[in-house]
Design an enzyme around this catalytic site. Structure first.
Site, PDB file in Angstrom:
ATOM      1  N   LEU A   1       0.825  -1.196   0.000  1.00  0.00           N
ATOM      2  CA  LEU A   1       0.000   0.000   0.000  1.00  0.00           C
ATOM      3  C   LEU A   1       0.865   1.254   0.000  1.00  0.00           C
ATOM      4  CD1 LEU A   1      -1.621  -2.404   1.566  1.00  0.00           C
ATOM      5  CD2 LEU A   1      -3.179  -0.564   2.183  1.00  0.00           C
ATOM      6  N   HIS A   2       2.171   1.080   0.204  1.00  0.00           N
ATOM      7  CA  HIS A   2       3.122   2.197   0.241  1.00  0.00           C
ATOM      8  C   HIS A   2       4.153   1.947  -0.856  1.00  0.00           C
ATOM      9  CE1 HIS A   2       2.231   1.824   4.841  1.00  0.00           C
ATOM     10  NE2 HIS A   2       1.202   2.329   4.178  1.00  0.00           N
ATOM     11  N   ILE A   3       4.038   2.689  -1.955  1.00  0.00           N
ATOM     12  CA  ILE A   3       4.867   2.444  -3.137  1.00  0.00           C
ATOM     13  C   ILE A   3       5.761   3.662  -3.324  1.00  0.00           C
ATOM     14  CG2 ILE A   3       4.813   1.863  -5.589  1.00  0.00           C
ATOM     15  CD1 ILE A   3       1.939   0.822  -5.115  1.00  0.00           C
TER      16      ILE A   3
END
Length: 647
Positions: free
Chosen positions: A581-583
């Site tokens: 969810l954190h790119i």
């Protein structure tokens, strides 16, 4: 690209194997799950992936594919339920990564749509009340974006590509500074009155469907889509950039991260978003996380959140599909509102295809609508903030050649550990994330480790993290979901990281596999999550491995045997469910073009007046939910750009 009756028939057969119902609840084919799955698939812009799906479905019920997949030339439809399940499990348990990846893709394509479309009979059977529907008294949308309804050319000072945490913030800063700003957003605008709390709305309108997984099949990619980007659907978690991360970034050639300039940027962002801890109410899952950590003496804390007037209950638990009551201070409520107030023009449905460059300087952006109308924007400067997948893809399509563009991708690979609790948890209720545990965020003294949180899991989202060993068994586990504590494990990945390349069609291709060191962090994270869940009172503990991995504290197995088993099973592609969810980091900032894609101002080394202002700027992984870091970098880079343009 359309799907035929043959494709639909094959997907119905596969879906009914994954989700056969049990007489009391209907199978997937009776509630429209396969139809919704193909509807979602049809939004994929990559024709090659659609062709692959069509080929698999066309060949699925043939003796030839039966021979390829199982070694036996038998049609899938000729088998009974148990036989069809054995075929799917042979893929799940295969030594061949491509077969495991196929299983994971089919599982996601069948089960999530089933729990989206299942309706009251299915939802009641698992204790889920279903979506609340839109609010009748929701206000009219505050923003009034334009569409691209004809071929058009416009002029401005700065064109901003992307409207999420980075682009929305940059637009607000630049417009407030008196510059003429145009914002281009590929998605559409959805606001309070559009949000009904349903996963159908979320999946079809608010999340990017492609690329949905890394090319190796190891990590699912979760990103927001539409005006406001991920800030519309994220979990309101508002961590500042940790001091040790700031020091690490400063040492990589961006000294401002260790100065008051970045302090001021974070302060401005926190103030504009209304970040606070004035929400003492924590849902059951957060109270259990806190209870387990407290019992074993681990460090924990209350979550800072960008909410005003949040109910921290049923409304909040559905907020991953948009906040109906407008409590979440997304960039549509804040920075984009500032931009619009100062005259910014916002276009939705405008996909940027290329940054135009003349004599080594960015001069604008070419964009196109879904129906083929073109928009040409001429500008003095360009800000790219399309996210850490689309930003490097756009830079590459625009002819930039710095070798660091698309490299150093960080994903914070995340999974969950399930703890079956004696009390009712209802994981789809309560504040999105109200507590965290940071005991193991620095496991080796180098600032890398794991962060523990919870997440609001509605049935379709939750189904992807429940392993499948047969249709009846999965339904039984889903009926336990109301009593499940899901401990989220977020790894700060050390690298070497992944890559973002572009295919012949110009669309991004994401490659990423966990390094041995990051795999070790993940396994350590699962061990710590089991400690928390057991201390909180869990009677059964499971991982998200495709093979069932777990133990029953005090009855069957123990922590030591569990750790040994999960390390033996490992985390190779499609062995367990991993999501990002954190790119971050695919166009990172740094002090030289040899090790970074953009300079300390966020400007690309290749092209002047082309500034990057999103998570792709991160020199390394942030180690915490990145929204505040993204907005602070965007604020800082945009402030520097505004000062230069308004001299």
């Amino acid at each position: 690209m359309t799907f035929t009756d043959q494709h639909l028939a094959a997907l119905r057969l596969i879906s009914d194997t994954f989700a056969p119902g049990d007489g009391a609840v209907p199978p997937a084919s009776k509630v429209g799950g396969p139809e919704f799955a193909l509807e979602l698939a049809g939004t994929n812009p990559r024709k090659s992936e659609l062709q692959q799906l069509r080929l698999v479905l066309r060949l699925w019920d043939t003796r030839f594919l039966g021979l390829v997949l199982t070694g036996r030339p038998r049609k899938f439809s000729s088998l009974d339920q148990a036989g069809r399940e054995r075929v799917l499990l042979s893929l799940s348990d295969s030594r061949v990564a491509a077969k495991r990846a196929l299983f994971a893709a089919l599982k996601g394509a069948c089960l999530a749509p089933y729990y989206v479309t299942g309706g009251p009979v299915l939802w009641d059977s698992i204790g889920y009340a279903g979506p609340p529907g839109p609010l009748e008294n929701a206000p009219d949308p505050a923003l009034k974006p334009e569409g691209v309804t004809q071929d058009e050319s416009i002029v401005c000072d700065v064109v901003v590509v992307g409207s999420g945490a980075g682009g929305g913030t940059a637009a607000g800063v630049l417009a407030t500074a008196g510059l003429d700003v145009v914002v281009l957003e590929a998605g559409e605008y959805h606001d309070d009155r559009d949000f009904d709390g349903s996963e159908r709305t979320g999946f079809s309108q608010l999340y990017a469907g492609s690329p949905g997984v890394t090319s190796e099949g190891q990590v699912q990619l979760v990103a927001g889509r539409g005006l406001g980007g991920g800030t519309v659907v994220n979990y309101t978690t508002s961590f500042p950039t940790p001091d040790h991360v700031r020091a690490e970034w400063a040492a990589l050639g961006t000294p401002q991260f260790a100065t008051s300039e970045y302090d001021d940027a974070m302060a401005a962002v926190n103030a504009r978003l209304g970040v606070n801890k004035d929400h003492p109410g924590a849902g059951v899952r957060d109270r259990l996380l806190e209870k387990g950590a407290e019992k074993i003496g681990w460090s924990r804390g209350a979550m800072p959140r960008n909410v005003i007037g949040c109910d921290a209950g049923i409304e909040c638990g559905r907020c991953g599909m948009g906040c109906r009551i407008g409590a979440k201070q997304s960039v549509t409520k804040t920075w984009l509102a500032d931009a619009a107030e100062h005259g910014a023009r916002i276009y939705t449905g405008a996909r940027a295809t290329k940054v135009t460059v003349e004599n080594g300087r960015a001069t604008g952006v070419a964009a196109v609508s879904a129906d083929g109308h073109t928009l040409s924007v001429k500008a003095r400067a360009v800000v790219v903030a399309a996210g850490a997948i689309q930003t490097p893809a756009l830079l590459k399509r625009s002819g930039l050649t710095n070798p660091n563009i698309g490299k150093h991708l960080r994903l914070h690979p995340a999974t969950a550990l399930w703890g079956l609790m004696p009390e009712l948890v209802n994981p789809w209720e309560g504040a999105m994330q109200a507590r965290y545990v940071d005991e193991w965020t620095d496991l080796d003294g180098d600032g890398y480790g794991v962060l523990y949180e919870t997440a609001p899991l509605t049935p379709a989202f939750g189904s992807g993290f429940v392993n499948w060993r047969g249709g009846a068994e999965h339904l039984r586990r889903m009926r336990e979901l109301k009593n499940m504590l899901g401990v989220a494990i977020v790894v700060r990945d050390k690298g070497p990281g992944g890559t973002v390349k572009i295919g012949k069609d110009g669309e991004p291709i994401v490659s990423y596999t966990l390094s041995p060191g990051d795999t070790d962090l993940l396994m350590k994270g699962l061990e710590g999550a089991a400690r928390i869940a057991e201390a909180a009172g869990a009677t059964q503990i499971y991982t998200t491995h495709h093979r069932t991995m777990g133990y029953a504290p005090g009855r069957k197995g123990n922590l030591e045997s569990f750790v040994k088993a999960i390390r033996a099973e490992g985390a190779a592609p499609a062995r367990l469910t991993l999501a990002a969810l954190h790119i971050m980091g695919s166009a990172r900032m740094g002090g030289s073009p040899q090790m970074s894609a953009v300079n300390p101002d966020g400007e690309t080394w290749d092209v002047k007046d082309l500034v990057v202002a999103d998570a792709s700027c991160f020199p390394t992984a942030s180690g915490v939910n990145p929204m505040i870091s993204i907005e602070s970098i965007a604020y800082m880079n945009a402030t520097r750009l505004a000062a230069r343009l308004t001299r």
